[in-house]
Design an enzyme around this catalytic site. Structure first.
Site, short mmCIF file in Angstrom:
data_model
loop_
_atom_site.label_atom_id
_atom_site.label_comp_id
_atom_site.label_asym_id
_atom_site.label_seq_id
_atom_site.Cartn_x
_atom_site.Cartn_y
_atom_site.Cartn_z
N GLU A 178 0.99 -1.21 -0.12
CA GLU A 178 -0.10 0.03 0.09
C GLU A 178 0.86 1.25 0.22
O GLU A 178 1.15 2.14 0.92
CB GLU A 178 -0.86 -0.10 1.02
CG GLU A 178 -1.75 -1.27 0.96
CD GLU A 178 -2.67 -1.63 2.19
OE1 GLU A 178 -2.69 -0.56 3.12
OE2 GLU A 178 -3.39 -2.72 2.25
N ARG A 250 -3.56 -8.28 11.65
CA ARG A 250 -4.42 -9.24 12.03
C ARG A 250 -3.68 -9.86 13.41
O ARG A 250 -4.27 -10.71 13.92
CB ARG A 250 -4.57 -10.39 11.04
CG ARG A 250 -5.61 -10.21 9.86
CD ARG A 250 -6.83 -9.76 10.11
NE ARG A 250 -7.40 -9.57 8.61
CZ ARG A 250 -7.64 -8.73 8.09
NH1 ARG A 250 -6.73 -7.73 8.46
NH2 ARG A 250 -8.11 -8.33 6.78
N TYR A 304 -7.09 0.09 -0.15
CA TYR A 304 -7.83 1.31 -1.00
C TYR A 304 -9.39 1.24 -0.63
O TYR A 304 -9.66 0.10 0.14
CB TYR A 304 -7.41 1.47 -2.59
CG TYR A 304 -7.96 -0.15 -3.24
CD1 TYR A 304 -9.24 0.01 -3.98
CD2 TYR A 304 -7.01 -1.08 -3.11
CE1 TYR A 304 -9.73 -0.98 -4.23
CE2 TYR A 304 -7.65 -2.27 -3.77
CZ TYR A 304 -8.81 -2.42 -4.44
OH TYR A 304 -9.37 -3.38 -5.03
N GLU A 377 -8.63 4.23 4.66
CA GLU A 377 -8.50 3.54 3.43
C GLU A 377 -8.68 4.67 2.26
O GLU A 377 -9.47 5.31 2.06
CB GLU A 377 -9.50 2.62 3.21
CG GLU A 377 -9.50 1.35 3.98
CD GLU A 377 -8.36 0.17 3.96
OE1 GLU A 377 -7.63 0.52 2.82
OE2 GLU A 377 -8.55 -0.76 4.56
ZN ZN Z 1 -4.23 -2.56 4.45
#
Ligand code: ZN
Length: 417
Positions: A178, A250, A304, A377
């Protein structure tokens, strides 16, 4: 292990001779599917797991799309399975490799020189951050080190007037691919540190807050996405023979649960780790988030989908103060829309299509008590997805920083700071 001993001159030579990440995605397409029901979402996730596909975007809300990357060998049978659910996929991106090639920086640019309008390497980002220490408002610090030994740096930006001010922290790059999150945090650092357009809002905000920014909190993954695999998401710790990396978002130790939007399988993109906070990068970030009692707001920046979302990610139950988080998220989204017309959706993490436990935003709020904790995001909604062109860097930085300023300004009023 990563070796620091490679002479700089040969590093430049290696970078210049490489056309880009070595792993290729010729003929890979990204399918975009609009699920009709929540059951459809679960069916699409299950199908993607059956084919071991790379999910680019899970819908956060109803009338939101599911994006998934499919290789050319699997696309016919995968599309057949989707159509048998009564859904119609569109080939949103036809050739991922073509996008990767188009987005590559010019080969003549020295990889070691920092350019705020380009996607920079981790070394040159750290060199740039160090160079800011000559600015009396900026102090440069080490948050910790990654598995492969890279230095995770952050900057504190303060007008150094008064003490005990509330603080706002934003970071990027927890997911390696990202890149626009990294470039956007760097854009915000430049604006806050240098205030190049003499923006009075920046001066006013520095009178109320201290600001902290960390542009690359997963540097091993980030560098791997630059040199080997543009689609890399996780960190780089070898977990099991043949499978490397944990999804750091996570892995946080607040209601950690691989069965809730993550995975026990180290070969999966969303592997949650062997236990809560199993990864050194997670521990570094957890200690930082809980180590400063002045933190009132945290932005964990991703791409995104254009969302400004708040906890909880692990449960559809709303936090007791969700109206406060929602209000400030909307202030940000309005300012973003007024910048380049980009529409962000504001809401709770799992309301309620796709839960994911072990996220940084849940940890900051739940474990560290950082009240205004968000996952942001950035653009777009799938046109380029994870492979934005460098022409996105400036507008994404501008609109996100406009949202950031509006958010912080409203926070002053709302909390009577
Ligand atoms: Zn991400």
């Amino acid at each position: 292990m990563w070796t620091k001993a490679v002479p700089a001159i040969s590093l430049i030579g290696i970078v210049l001779s490489l056309p880009g990440p070595t792993k290729r995605y010729d003929g890979h397409s990204v399918l975009q599917i609009l699920p009709k029901t929540i059951e459809n979402v679960h069916q699409l996730i299950a199908l993607s797991q059956k084919y071991h596909l790379d999910i680019w975007k899970s819908p956060r809300f109803l009338n939101d799309t599911f994006d998934v990357r499919v290789d050319p060998e699997q696309v016919i049978s995968f599309v057949h399975d989707i159509e048998s659910l009564g859904l119609k996929p569109t080939h949103w991106i036809k050739d991922v490799q073509k996008l990767i090639d188009e987005a590559l920086p010019g080969r003549s640019r020295r990889a070691t020189s920092f350019n705020i309008g380009a996607f920079n390497g981790h070394n040159s980002i750290n060199t740039y951050l160090d160079s800011l220490s000559t600015n009396s408002r900026v102090s440069v610090h080490t948050m910790g080190h990654s598995y492969e030994g890279r230095t995770i740096k952050y900057v504190k930006i303060s007008n150094n007037v008064g003490s005990g001010k509330k603080a706002i922290y934003a970071d990027g790059g927890i997911h390696a691919r990202e890149w626009l999150a990294v470039s956007t945090v760097l854009y915000m650092i430049d604006q806050m540190a240098n205030n190049p357009s003499n923006d009075r809002t920046i001066e006013a905000l520095l009178g109320k807050f201290d600001f902290y920014f960390a542009p690359v909190v997963n540097p091993d993954g980030y560098e791997y996405s630059r040199s080997h695999d543009r689609m890399w998401r996780k960190n780089r710790r070898p977990v099991q023979h043949g499978c490397t990396g944990v999804d750091l978002n996570r892995n946080f130790a607040y209601h950690w649960n691989p069965d809730n939007g993550g995975s026990h399988n180290p070969c999966e993109e969303v592997h949650s780790g062997t236990h809560a906070a199993s990864e050194v990068e997670t521990k570094v970030l957890q200690n930082f988030l809980c180590g400063n009692s002045n933190f009132i707001a945290y932005l964990n920046i991703h791409t995104y989908g254009q969302y400004w979302i708040y906890p909880w990610g692990y449960t559809p139950v709303l936090p007791a103060d969700y109206r406060d988080l929602d209000h400030l998220g909307r202030a940000a989204a309005t300012a973003i829309r007024h910048t380049h017309g980009t529409t962000f959706t504001v809401g709770e993490d799992t309301r309620v299509l796709y839960a994911a436990a072990g996220g940084a935003d849940d940890y900051a709020k739940g474990a560290c008590g950082v009240k205004y904790s968000y996952t942001v995001e950035l653009r777009d909604t799938g046109r380029y997805g994870f492979v934005p062109p460098s022409s996105y860097i400036a507008p994404a930085g501008e609109e996100t920083f406009a949202g950031f300023k509006a958010f912080a300004t409203e926070l002053v009023h709302y909390e009577h700071l």
